[in-house]
Structures are given as structure tokens and as C-alpha cells.
Design a protein around this motif. Sequence first.
Motif, PDB file in Angstrom:
ATOM      1  N   GLU A  49      -1.487   7.738   6.425  1.00  0.00           N
ATOM      2  CA  GLU A  49      -1.940   8.321   7.682  1.00  0.00           C
ATOM      3  C   GLU A  49      -2.298   9.788   7.534  1.00  0.00           C
ATOM      4  N   ARG A  50      -1.961  10.360   6.369  1.00  0.00           N
ATOM      5  CA  ARG A  50      -2.349  11.756   6.114  1.00  0.00           C
ATOM      6  C   ARG A  50      -2.703  11.900   4.640  1.00  0.00           C
ATOM      7  N   LEU A  51      -3.420  12.966   4.338  1.00  0.00           N
ATOM      8  CA  LEU A  51      -3.878  13.187   2.967  1.00  0.00           C
ATOM      9  C   LEU A  51      -2.708  13.450   2.024  1.00  0.00           C
ATOM     10  N   SER A  52      -2.942  13.156   0.748  1.00  0.00           N
ATOM     11  CA  SER A  52      -1.917  13.347  -0.278  1.00  0.00           C
ATOM     12  C   SER A  52      -1.733  14.816  -0.615  1.00  0.00           C
ATOM     13  N   ASP A  53      -0.549  15.132  -1.114  1.00  0.00           N
ATOM     14  CA  ASP A  53      -0.294  16.446  -1.697  1.00  0.00           C
ATOM     15  C   ASP A  53       0.385  16.218  -3.049  1.00  0.00           C
ATOM     16  N   VAL A  54       0.877  17.255  -3.671  1.00  0.00           N
ATOM     17  CA  VAL A  54       1.452  17.122  -5.015  1.00  0.00           C
ATOM     18  C   VAL A  54       2.683  16.219  -5.068  1.00  0.00           C
ATOM     19  N   SER A  55       3.329  15.997  -3.942  1.00  0.00           N
ATOM     20  CA  SER A  55       4.525  15.155  -3.939  1.00  0.00           C
ATOM     21  C   SER A  55       4.222  13.673  -3.715  1.00  0.00           C
ATOM     22  N   THR A  56       2.988  13.325  -3.370  1.00  0.00           N
ATOM     23  CA  THR A  56       2.620  11.941  -3.073  1.00  0.00           C
ATOM     24  C   THR A  56       2.623  11.094  -4.334  1.00  0.00           C
ATOM     25  N   ARG A  57       3.223   9.907  -4.232  1.00  0.00           N
ATOM     26  CA  ARG A  57       3.287   9.012  -5.381  1.00  0.00           C
ATOM     27  C   ARG A  57       2.877   7.585  -5.020  1.00  0.00           C
ATOM     28  N   VAL A  58       1.967   7.435  -4.028  1.00  0.00           N
ATOM     29  CA  VAL A  58       1.451   6.106  -3.709  1.00  0.00           C
ATOM     30  C   VAL A  58       0.757   5.544  -4.946  1.00  0.00           C
ATOM     31  N   ILE A  59       0.008   6.388  -5.618  1.00  0.00           N
ATOM     32  CA  ILE A  59      -0.563   6.064  -6.923  1.00  0.00           C
ATOM     33  C   ILE A  59      -0.197   7.210  -7.851  1.00  0.00           C
ATOM     34  N   VAL A  60      -0.466   7.047  -9.135  1.00  0.00           N
ATOM     35  CA  VAL A  60      -0.011   8.027 -10.131  1.00  0.00           C
ATOM     36  C   VAL A  60      -0.577   9.421  -9.899  1.00  0.00           C
ATOM     37  N   ALA A  61      -1.880   9.533  -9.743  1.00  0.00           N
ATOM     38  CA  ALA A  61      -2.508  10.844  -9.576  1.00  0.00           C
ATOM     39  C   ALA A  61      -3.522  10.773  -8.435  1.00  0.00           C
ATOM     40  N   PRO A  62      -3.058  10.842  -7.198  1.00  0.00           N
ATOM     41  CA  PRO A  62      -3.968  10.672  -6.064  1.00  0.00           C
ATOM     42  C   PRO A  62      -4.911  11.855  -5.870  1.00  0.00           C
ATOM     43  N   ASN A  63      -6.107  11.549  -5.362  1.00  0.00           N
ATOM     44  CA  ASN A  63      -7.006  12.610  -4.931  1.00  0.00           C
ATOM     45  C   ASN A  63      -6.421  13.222  -3.666  1.00  0.00           C
ATOM     46  N   GLN A  64      -6.619  14.501  -3.497  1.00  0.00           N
ATOM     47  CA  GLN A  64      -6.055  15.158  -2.322  1.00  0.00           C
ATOM     48  C   GLN A  64      -6.967  15.086  -1.106  1.00  0.00           C
ATOM     49  N   ASP A  65      -8.141  14.449  -1.271  1.00  0.00           N
ATOM     50  CA  ASP A  65      -9.048  14.285  -0.143  1.00  0.00           C
ATOM     51  C   ASP A  65      -9.323  12.802   0.156  1.00  0.00           C
ATOM     52  N   THR A  66      -8.395  11.938  -0.245  1.00  0.00           N
ATOM     53  CA  THR A  66      -8.573  10.496  -0.105  1.00  0.00           C
ATOM     54  C   THR A  66      -7.374   9.873   0.595  1.00  0.00           C
ATOM     55  N   LEU A  67      -7.644   9.030   1.561  1.00  0.00           N
ATOM     56  CA  LEU A  67      -6.595   8.227   2.178  1.00  0.00           C
ATOM     57  C   LEU A  67      -6.556   6.885   1.456  1.00  0.00           C
ATOM     58  N   TYR A  68      -5.396   6.494   0.973  1.00  0.00           N
ATOM     59  CA  TYR A  68      -5.248   5.267   0.198  1.00  0.00           C
ATOM     60  C   TYR A  68      -4.666   4.147   1.049  1.00  0.00           C
ATOM     61  N   SER A  69      -5.109   2.945   0.739  1.00  0.00           N
ATOM     62  CA  SER A  69      -4.547   1.725   1.310  1.00  0.00           C
ATOM     63  C   SER A  69      -4.125   0.843   0.150  1.00  0.00           C
ATOM     64  N   VAL A  70      -3.105   0.042   0.368  1.00  0.00           N
ATOM     65  CA  VAL A  70      -2.661  -0.872  -0.673  1.00  0.00           C
ATOM     66  C   VAL A  70      -2.060  -2.109  -0.010  1.00  0.00           C
ATOM     67  N   ALA A  71      -2.225  -3.235  -0.677  1.00  0.00           N
ATOM     68  CA  ALA A  71      -1.608  -4.477  -0.206  1.00  0.00           C
ATOM     69  C   ALA A  71      -1.169  -5.284  -1.417  1.00  0.00           C
ATOM     70  N   VAL A  72      -0.049  -5.924  -1.290  1.00  0.00           N
ATOM     71  CA  VAL A  72       0.434  -6.872  -2.289  1.00  0.00           C
ATOM     72  C   VAL A  72       0.086  -8.247  -1.748  1.00  0.00           C
ATOM     73  N   LEU A  73      -0.856  -8.908  -2.400  1.00  0.00           N
ATOM     74  CA  LEU A  73      -1.319 -10.199  -1.897  1.00  0.00           C
ATOM     75  C   LEU A  73      -0.747 -11.334  -2.735  1.00  0.00           C
ATOM     76  N   ASP A  74      -0.333 -12.377  -2.051  1.00  0.00           N
ATOM     77  CA  ASP A  74       0.186 -13.567  -2.709  1.00  0.00           C
ATOM     78  C   ASP A  74      -0.588 -14.758  -2.161  1.00  0.00           C
ATOM     79  N   LEU A  75      -1.441 -15.330  -2.995  1.00  0.00           N
ATOM     80  CA  LEU A  75      -2.325 -16.414  -2.567  1.00  0.00           C
ATOM     81  C   LEU A  75      -1.783 -17.796  -2.923  1.00  0.00           C
ATOM     82  N   ARG A  76      -0.529 -17.871  -3.349  1.00  0.00           N
ATOM     83  CA  ARG A  76       0.032 -19.167  -3.746  1.00  0.00           C
ATOM     84  C   ARG A  76       0.095 -20.140  -2.580  1.00  0.00           C
ATOM     85  N   ASP A  77       0.258 -19.640  -1.357  1.00  0.00           N
ATOM     86  CA  ASP A  77       0.327 -20.517  -0.189  1.00  0.00           C
ATOM     87  C   ASP A  77      -1.022 -20.729   0.467  1.00  0.00           C
ATOM     88  N   GLY A  78      -2.071 -20.181  -0.102  1.00  0.00           N
ATOM     89  CA  GLY A  78      -3.405 -20.369   0.455  1.00  0.00           C
ATOM     90  C   GLY A  78      -4.151 -19.066   0.595  1.00  0.00           C
TER      91      GLY A  78
END
Length: 162
Positions: free
Chosen positions: A68-97
Motif C-alpha cells: 500500500e506504500r512504496l518500499s524503503d531500505v527496510s522493505t523485504r517483500v522481494i530481495v532488492a525492491p525498487n523504491q518507486d514500485t508497488l509490488y503484488s504477490v500471490a502464492v497460487l495452488d492450482l492442484r484443486d483447479g
Amino acid sequence: GSAGSRELDRSTPTSKREDANSKPPLSPTAATTLATEAYLWGYPLVTSARTFHKLESVIGVNTLFWQERLSDVSTRVIVAPNQDTLYSVAVLDLRDGPLLLTVPDVHDRYWTYQMLDSWTEAFAYIGTRATRGNGGSFLLTTSTWHGTVPPGVTRVTSQTPQ
């Protein structure tokens, strides 16, 4: 031996048994090469499983999480995030369809959904470059799924269910 147990045949030491189908032991170089290839082959799967379980415990499965807000040096959603990018992530499991992803048209900024399989191979992109910013509905399936894709929906196929 005791009832129900089996005794080891000690008549011929294992190291001296001759088997017509046995192969000579690997040389140290061949063993090192084989071990390296096995590591390189399996590493993406181990990494994916570890990432899947870590994210699953934080955001759940088949749920889209977004910053919901931009990354800073403490952000660890990904290893080395851009500081002008909002990231989204999902863990998808398609075993049930399949899962349906619906996204709006977005033409005033750059955006992308990168789809990765368990081998960490990108198998699809949806977004500015791939769809020219056009949204739509995308049915995420495995390659073994044999259902019917609804009209107006684009099938996106993963070789792995997670």
C-alpha cells in the motif's frame, strides 16, 4: 534373529558381490559432476517450496497481496525492491483447479503480472508490454487441466500446479 525380523546375509560382503548389471563406481570427477547437476536441477524446486511456505504463512494461498506504500531500505517483500514500485504477490495452488484473475485496463502507468512456475521459469506476463495495458480475465490452469475456458477468458497455462 527374533520373530518377525530378518537377518542380514553375511556370506558375501556387499562390496565384493558381483552383479552382471552393476556399474563400476563413479570416478571422483564424475561423482562431482553428477552431484553438481543434481543440485542445479533441484535447487529451483527447493527455493520455490521454501518461498511458497514462507509466503503462505504470511499472506495465505490463492490471495493477492499488494503493497500500500512504496518500499524503503527496510522493505523485504522481494530481495532488492525498487523504491518507486508497488509490488503484488500471490502464492497460487492450482492442484484443486484453475483460478480466474481479472484485471482492469491500465494505460497511464507501467504494470505487470509475471507468472512463475515451481522451476522459477516465467511462463506468462500480463501487463503493459505483454497486453499493451489491456486488462481482461485470465484463467490460470495447469497443463493437465481439461475443462472448458469460458467465453472472453484467456487461458494461461503453468507446467506446475504451484
